[in-house]
Design an enzyme around this catalytic site. Structure first.
Site, short mmCIF file in Angstrom:
data_model
loop_
_atom_site.label_atom_id
_atom_site.label_comp_id
_atom_site.label_asym_id
_atom_site.label_seq_id
_atom_site.Cartn_x
_atom_site.Cartn_y
_atom_site.Cartn_z
N ASP A 229 0.84 -1.20 0.00
CA ASP A 229 0.00 0.00 0.00
C ASP A 229 0.88 1.25 0.00
O ASP A 229 2.09 1.17 0.22
CB ASP A 229 -0.98 0.02 1.18
CG ASP A 229 -0.32 -0.39 2.48
OD1 ASP A 229 0.83 0.04 2.70
OD2 ASP A 229 -0.93 -1.14 3.25
N ASP B 25 1.34 5.10 1.45
CA ASP B 25 0.95 6.12 2.42
C ASP B 25 1.58 7.46 2.04
O ASP B 25 2.71 7.52 1.56
CB ASP B 25 1.42 5.74 3.83
CG ASP B 25 0.73 4.47 4.32
OD1 ASP B 25 -0.36 4.17 3.82
OD2 ASP B 25 1.30 3.78 5.19
N ASP C 152 9.54 4.26 13.52
CA ASP C 152 10.32 3.25 14.23
C ASP C 152 11.70 3.00 13.64
O ASP C 152 12.71 3.23 14.30
CB ASP C 152 9.50 1.95 14.38
CG ASP C 152 8.81 1.50 13.10
OD1 ASP C 152 9.04 2.11 12.04
OD2 ASP C 152 8.03 0.52 13.16
P1 ATP Z 1 4.10 -3.08 5.82
O1 ATP Z 1 2.95 -2.22 5.41
O2 ATP Z 1 4.93 -3.60 4.74
O3 ATP Z 1 3.70 -4.12 6.78
P2 ATP Z 1 4.95 -0.66 7.04
O4 ATP Z 1 6.30 -0.21 7.48
O5 ATP Z 1 4.28 0.12 5.96
O6 ATP Z 1 5.12 -2.17 6.66
P3 ATP Z 1 2.70 0.04 8.64
O7 ATP Z 1 2.17 -0.65 9.84
O8 ATP Z 1 1.87 0.15 7.43
O9 ATP Z 1 4.05 -0.73 8.30
O10 ATP Z 1 3.17 1.47 9.12
C1 ATP Z 1 3.43 2.55 8.23
C2 ATP Z 1 4.55 3.42 8.78
O11 ATP Z 1 4.18 3.96 10.06
C3 ATP Z 1 5.85 2.68 9.04
O12 ATP Z 1 6.64 2.59 7.90
C4 ATP Z 1 6.48 3.51 10.12
O13 ATP Z 1 7.12 4.63 9.55
C5 ATP Z 1 5.31 3.99 10.93
N1 ATP Z 1 5.03 3.08 12.06
C6 ATP Z 1 4.22 2.01 12.06
N2 ATP Z 1 4.20 1.39 13.26
C7 ATP Z 1 5.01 2.11 14.05
C8 ATP Z 1 5.41 2.01 15.41
N3 ATP Z 1 4.96 1.01 16.18
N4 ATP Z 1 6.25 2.94 15.90
C9 ATP Z 1 6.69 3.95 15.12
N5 ATP Z 1 6.37 4.09 13.83
C10 ATP Z 1 5.55 3.19 13.30
MG MG Z 2 2.23 -0.11 5.20
#
Ligand code: ATP
Ligand code: MG
Length: 442
Positions: A63, A65, A142
């Site tokens: 996805d 963002d 994170d």
């Molecule tokens: P994927 O979607 O591939 O599982 P992602 O990194 O996009 O991985 P998401 O849960 O969609 O994970 O989160 C989007 C963004 O929000 C992350 O890339 C990160 O920058 C931030 N984020 C998500 N969870 C946390 C957290 N627990 N602490 C700090 N930042 C976070």
């Molecule tokens: Mg994501």
């Protein structure tokens, strides 16, 4: 309240378009539409987070963002197909059919993942978040790899915390002091394992070092959030890598205490072989776009715990059928204190386990009943999986394979009379031996 992230230093590095591989061809046209419209309205608009990381690592993002300096209300005025979500921190969702582009205003302070809807749904107390600069927004994320911004104004990548270099070297590194960041949000420990597994990255030494010691913090995380995180770890095509990562970094026992104990005491390694084989099958199915079910997944993950509990109950002299039912309930109940496995998954999980004993029955009436059970397919697949632990199931597998086509033929083909249960329910000797092996999980 000042937070840890406000003290994290940033140093801007701009990687121009000709020095990074991100092309607009790799970005969803809807995400591009959102970025351009924000930009044309005079706002800062960047692709951010997992999508930038995945594109740099050569993967297709699941996805996209967007982060911007426009407020949610400003975003809403720009898009007809926009709805605002979240109570304390508002996010804009721009909806294009089945694709949703999440648009978040740059914000300061720590993020406990509360931008995620599932955390909202938990009713968990959310921390206050306030709008901030793009630097604030970067350091509250994170991992360095998750804090990169692809700026639609000039197609450059903006890096405030060294993420570009880390992605280039294939390293997951927490932003700021690792222990502090894990304490703020223990689920980050699982995210480290999951993202490293998915991307094939190493976890930086100082990011990995606190994991075994802080593992108990996971018990403070909301069980519903841990369930969601488990689905991401094990149903996104990287289950084996995630499992091995949990083991390597001492997190398995925090998440699945009874399974970890059962694996540790199973000296033949049969239970672990079967579990890993189950996860490998899950990864294969995801890779081929076949459906995967949380019930089957948890049947695999908790099978060692079930076998161990069953053995203990049988040792106490409980009748097999009663022991099986109690073991299934006990394991489910204990696991629920860590991971909120919803009943619509735990019930079929238990059925998959309890049906295993039926596969040794050859009485026609029972065979027909088993074949018509709504969980037959999953339970049979599970039986096939148990071959990884022991060749003892070959006979049963062959029988049920044939029985699915023609039960009478399968029964007639049972050359060995010792295989079928007596009409009076008396269990022949060979059968009993096999039941014991079943209880030992093999
Ligand atoms: P994927 O979607 O591939 O599982 P992602 O990194 O996009 O991985 P998401 O849960 O969609 O994970 O989160 C989007 C963004 O929000 C992350 O890339 C990160 O920058 C931030 N984020 C998500 N969870 C946390 C957290 N627990 N602490 C700090 N930042 C976070
Ligand atoms: Mg994501």
């Amino acid at each position: 309240m000042p937070t840890h992230t406000s003290s994290i230093p940033t140093e801007l590095r701009i990687i121009p378009r000709d020095q990074h591989p991100i092309s607009r061809r790799g970005i969803s046209p809807n995400a591009l539409r959102v970025l351009y419209r924000l930009h044309e309205a005079g706002h800062r608009a960047c692709l951010v987070g997992g999508a930038v990381r995945d594109l740099l690592a050569g993967l297709a993002p699941k996805d996209f963002d967007v982060a911007t300096d426009a407020t949610p209300e400003e975003v809403r005025h720009l898009f007809r197909n926009c709805r605002l979500i979240g109570r304390r921190f508002r996010l804009a969702h721009v909806v294009f059919g089945r694709e949703i582009i999440e648009v978040a205003t740059f914000r300061a302070n720590i993020d406990d993942g509360s931008g995620d809807r599932q955390v909202h749904d938990d009713g968990r107390l959310l921390r206050d978040n306030v709008y901030g600069s793009i630097e604030d927004d970067a350091v509250r994320r994170d991992f360095t790899a998750n804090a990169l911004y692809y700026d639609i104004a000039d197609f450059s990548v903006r890096d405030y915390v060294g993420g570009f270099e880390d992605v280039t070297h294939r390293v997951m590194r927490l932003i700021g002091d690792p222990e502090t960041r894990y304490r703020e949000d223990p689920v980050r420990m699982l995210r480290a394992i999951r993202l490293a597994g998915k991307l094939g990255f190493d976890i930086a030494e100082d990011t990995a070092a606190p994991l075994p010691g802080l593992a108990p913090l996971l018990s403070e995380a909301a069980p519903a959030r841990l369930f969601e995180e488990c689905l991401k770890m094990f149903l996104s095509g990287h289950a084996v890598a995630s499992f091995e990562g949990l083991e390597r970094h001492g997190l398995l026992a925090a998440l699945f205490p009874e399974t970890a104990a059962a694996l540790a005491s199973n000296r033949s390694g049969a239970l672990r072989r079967m579990l890993v084989e189950g996860l490998r099958g899950t990864d294969r199915r995801v890779a081929m776009d076949e459906p995967v079910s949380p019930a089957f997944l948890f049947a695999v993950l908790l099978w060692p715990a079930y076998c161990r509990s069953l053995m203990a109950l049988q040792a106490q002299g409980l009748h097999t059928v009663e022991a099986e039912r109690r073991a299934a309930d006990r394991v489910t109940l204990h696991q629920l204190s860590t991971i909120a496995l919803p009943r619509r998954f735990s019930l079929p999980m238990q059925e998959i386990w309890l049906m295993q004993a039926r596969f040794s029955q050859r009485q026609r009436k029972r065979v027909v009943r088993t074949l018509s059970h709504p969980r037959f397919r999953a339970a049979f697949d599970f039986l096939v999986l148990r071959r990884a632990a022991s060749p003892a199931h070959e006979d049963d597998i062959a029988f049920w394979q044939e029985a699915q086509g023609d039960p009478d033929m399968a029964i007639a083909h049972q050359a060995d009379p010792g295989i079928s249960d007596g009409a009076d329910g008396e269990v022949p000797r060979k059968r009993r031996r096999r039941r014991r092996r079943h209880a030992a999980g093999e």
